[in-house]
Design a protein around this motif. Structure first.
Motif, PDB file in Angstrom:
ATOM      1  N   GLY A 213       0.803  -1.214   0.000  1.00 44.83           N
ATOM      2  CA  GLY A 213       0.000   0.000   0.000  1.00 44.83           C
ATOM      3  C   GLY A 213       0.833   1.261   0.000  1.00 44.83           C
ATOM      4  N   GLY A 214       2.141   1.132   0.171  1.00 48.17           N
ATOM      5  CA  GLY A 214       3.002   2.307   0.223  1.00 48.17           C
ATOM      6  C   GLY A 214       3.025   3.080  -1.085  1.00 48.17           C
TER       7      GLY A 214
ATOM      8  N   ASN B  21      -3.752  -7.656   8.088  1.00 46.49           N
ATOM      9  CA  ASN B  21      -4.010  -8.929   7.424  1.00 46.49           C
ATOM     10  C   ASN B  21      -5.151  -9.707   8.061  1.00 46.49           C
ATOM     11  OD1 ASN B  21      -2.041  -9.380   5.172  1.00 46.49           O
ATOM     12  ND2 ASN B  21      -0.631  -8.780   6.798  1.00 46.49           N
ATOM     13  N   LEU B  22      -5.742  -9.160   9.116  1.00 46.85           N
ATOM     14  CA  LEU B  22      -6.887  -9.818   9.740  1.00 46.85           C
ATOM     15  C   LEU B  22      -8.150  -9.477   8.941  1.00 46.85           C
ATOM     16  CD1 LEU B  22      -6.057  -9.146  13.497  1.00 46.85           C
ATOM     17  CD2 LEU B  22      -5.544 -11.174  12.130  1.00 46.85           C
ATOM     18  N   PRO B  23      -8.934 -10.495   8.523  1.00 48.43           N
ATOM     19  CA  PRO B  23     -10.035 -10.253   7.584  1.00 48.43           C
ATOM     20  C   PRO B  23     -11.355  -9.816   8.212  1.00 48.43           C
ATOM     21  CG  PRO B  23      -9.749 -12.602   7.933  1.00 48.43           C
ATOM     22  CD  PRO B  23      -8.687 -11.907   8.738  1.00 48.43           C
ATOM     23  N   TRP B  24     -11.393  -9.431   9.483  1.00 49.10           N
ATOM     24  CA  TRP B  24     -12.657  -9.013  10.084  1.00 49.10           C
ATOM     25  C   TRP B  24     -12.571  -7.571  10.562  1.00 49.10           C
ATOM     26  CZ3 TRP B  24      -9.706 -13.090  12.043  1.00 49.10           C
ATOM     27  CH2 TRP B  24      -8.960 -12.793  13.181  1.00 49.10           C
ATOM     28  N   ALA B  25     -13.759  -6.997  10.800  1.00 55.45           N
ATOM     29  CA  ALA B  25     -13.852  -5.597  11.241  1.00 55.45           C
ATOM     30  C   ALA B  25     -13.242  -5.469  12.627  1.00 55.45           C
ATOM     31  CB  ALA B  25     -15.293  -5.148  11.246  1.00 55.45           C
ATOM     32  N   PRO B  26     -12.644  -4.375  12.949  1.00 55.86           N
ATOM     33  CA  PRO B  26     -12.415  -3.162  12.188  1.00 55.86           C
ATOM     34  C   PRO B  26     -11.131  -3.200  11.357  1.00 55.86           C
ATOM     35  CG  PRO B  26     -11.636  -2.802  14.400  1.00 55.86           C
ATOM     36  CD  PRO B  26     -12.175  -4.218  14.347  1.00 55.86           C
ATOM     37  N   PHE B  27     -10.423  -4.331  11.382  1.00 51.98           N
ATOM     38  CA  PHE B  27      -9.112  -4.399  10.737  1.00 51.98           C
ATOM     39  C   PHE B  27      -9.208  -4.531   9.218  1.00 51.98           C
ATOM     40  CE2 PHE B  27      -8.779  -6.439  14.947  1.00 51.98           C
ATOM     41  CZ  PHE B  27      -8.144  -5.394  15.589  1.00 51.98           C
ATOM     42  N   ASP B  28     -10.348  -4.976   8.722  1.00 48.58           N
ATOM     43  CA  ASP B  28     -10.482  -5.134   7.274  1.00 48.58           C
ATOM     44  C   ASP B  28     -10.433  -3.786   6.556  1.00 48.58           C
ATOM     45  OD1 ASP B  28     -12.932  -4.289   8.242  1.00 48.58           O
ATOM     46  OD2 ASP B  28     -14.105  -5.692   7.033  1.00 48.58           O
ATOM     47  N   TRP B  29     -10.598  -2.680   7.296  1.00 51.13           N
ATOM     48  CA  TRP B  29     -10.492  -1.358   6.672  1.00 51.13           C
ATOM     49  C   TRP B  29      -9.072  -1.097   6.185  1.00 51.13           C
ATOM     50  CZ3 TRP B  29      -8.191   3.522   7.437  1.00 51.13           C
ATOM     51  CH2 TRP B  29      -8.790   4.557   6.714  1.00 51.13           C
ATOM     52  N   PHE B  30      -8.072  -1.700   6.852  1.00 51.79           N
ATOM     53  CA  PHE B  30      -6.676  -1.508   6.458  1.00 51.79           C
ATOM     54  C   PHE B  30      -6.234  -2.492   5.380  1.00 51.79           C
ATOM     55  CE2 PHE B  30      -6.600   0.151  10.848  1.00 51.79           C
ATOM     56  CZ  PHE B  30      -6.222   1.445  10.537  1.00 51.79           C
ATOM     57  N   TYR B  31      -7.063  -3.499   5.071  1.00 52.00           N
ATOM     58  CA  TYR B  31      -6.688  -4.479   4.063  1.00 52.00           C
ATOM     59  C   TYR B  31      -6.706  -3.822   2.707  1.00 52.00           C
ATOM     60  CZ  TYR B  31      -6.454  -8.967   1.697  1.00 52.00           C
ATOM     61  OH  TYR B  31      -6.058 -10.011   0.924  1.00 52.00           O
ATOM     62  N   VAL B  32      -5.587  -3.858   1.993  1.00 51.38           N
ATOM     63  CA  VAL B  32      -5.473  -3.077   0.755  1.00 51.38           C
ATOM     64  C   VAL B  32      -5.701  -3.874  -0.510  1.00 51.38           C
ATOM     65  CG1 VAL B  32      -3.987  -1.326   1.766  1.00 51.38           C
ATOM     66  CG2 VAL B  32      -2.970  -3.341   0.718  1.00 51.38           C
ATOM     67  N   SER B  33      -5.853  -5.152  -0.452  1.00 50.88           N
ATOM     68  CA  SER B  33      -6.068  -6.072  -1.579  1.00 50.88           C
ATOM     69  C   SER B  33      -5.499  -5.614  -2.878  1.00 50.88           C
ATOM     70  CB  SER B  33      -7.514  -6.419  -1.715  1.00 50.88           C
ATOM     71  OG  SER B  33      -8.350  -5.320  -1.949  1.00 50.88           O
TER      72      SER B  33
END
Length: 175
Positions: free
Chosen positions: A91-92, A163-175
Motif C-alpha cells: 500500500g506504500g 491482514n486480519l479479515p474481520w472488522a475493524p481491521f479489514d479497513w486496512f486491508y489493501v487487496s
C-alpha cells in the motif's frame, strides 16, 4: 598492545583520542576513502543524489498508476504472491500516489504508518541539505532510540493487524 605496536611500526599514526582510551585505530581502507570522498566532496552531491532518487521514485509512481487494475512494469509484490498476505510495505506506493494527488484520506487508508514518517523524513532532508549546501544549521532534534523502536513496533503491529479479515481491521486491508 601488539596491534598498536604493529600499526605504529607500519607507519600509521593513532589520533590522541583513540590512544587515550586504548582503542586500536586502523586507517580507512581504499574503498572507505573513495566512498567517503564521493559522499562528502563536492558537498552538493549527496543532497542532489537523494533528491534525484526521490524524484525518480515520484516520477515512477506518477507514470504508473498503482491504483488501476493494470500490471505495473515491476510486476506485483513478490511477498504477496508467495504468501497471499500484505507485506509491511503493501500500500506504500498507492499511498504515495494518493498523496501526490492531494487525497489525504485515501493515503491514510493505504499506509498510515509510512505516511506519518514522510514529514519527519522531509524535514530531516531539509536540515541535511541546508547544512551541506549553505552551511546553515537549522534547528533539529535527535529522535530518541526508544521512539524509533516504538515506531518500528507500531509498524509490525500494523502489518499484522491489516491482514486480519474481520472488522475493524479489514479497513486496512489493501487487496
Amino acid at each position: 598492545m601488539l596491534e598498536q605496536a604493529g600499526a605504529q611500526q607500519a607507519g600509521h599514526e593513532h589520533p590522541e583520542h583513540y590512544q587515550q582510551y586504548g582503542w586500536n585505530y586502523a586507517p580507512p581502507s581504499r574503498f572507505e576513502r573513495i566512498t567517503m570522498a564521493a559522499w562528502t566532496k563536492p558537498s552538493w552531491l549527496a543532497p542532489l543524489a537523494i533528491l534525484g532518487c526521490v524524484g525518480a521514485a515520484g516520477t515512477y509512481v506518477l507514470s504508473n498508476n498503482p491504483t488501476d487494475a493494470q500490471l505495473d512494469p515491476l510486476g506485483p509484490c513478490a511477498f504477496k504472491l508467495l504468501t497471499g498476505l500484505d507485506c509491511p510495505g503493501c500500500g506504500g506506493t498507492r499511498m504515495v500516489w494518493y498523496l501526490l494527488h492531494g487525497d489525504i484520506l485515501n493515503a491514510v487508508r493505504y499506509h498510515v504508518v509510512a505516511l506519518v514518517a514522510i514529514p519527519i523524513l522531509a524535514y530531516a532532508y531539509v536540515v541535511f541539505a541546508a547544512n551541506r549546501l549553505f552551511k546553515v544549521k537549522l534547528p533539529s532534534k535527535r529522535i530518541p532510540l526508544l521512539a524509533v523502536f516504538g515506531y518500528l513496533l507500531f509498524w509490525v503491529v500494523f502489518a499484522v493487524l491489516r491482514n486480519l479479515p474481520w472488522a475493524p481491521f479489514d479497513w486496512f486491508y489493501v487487496s
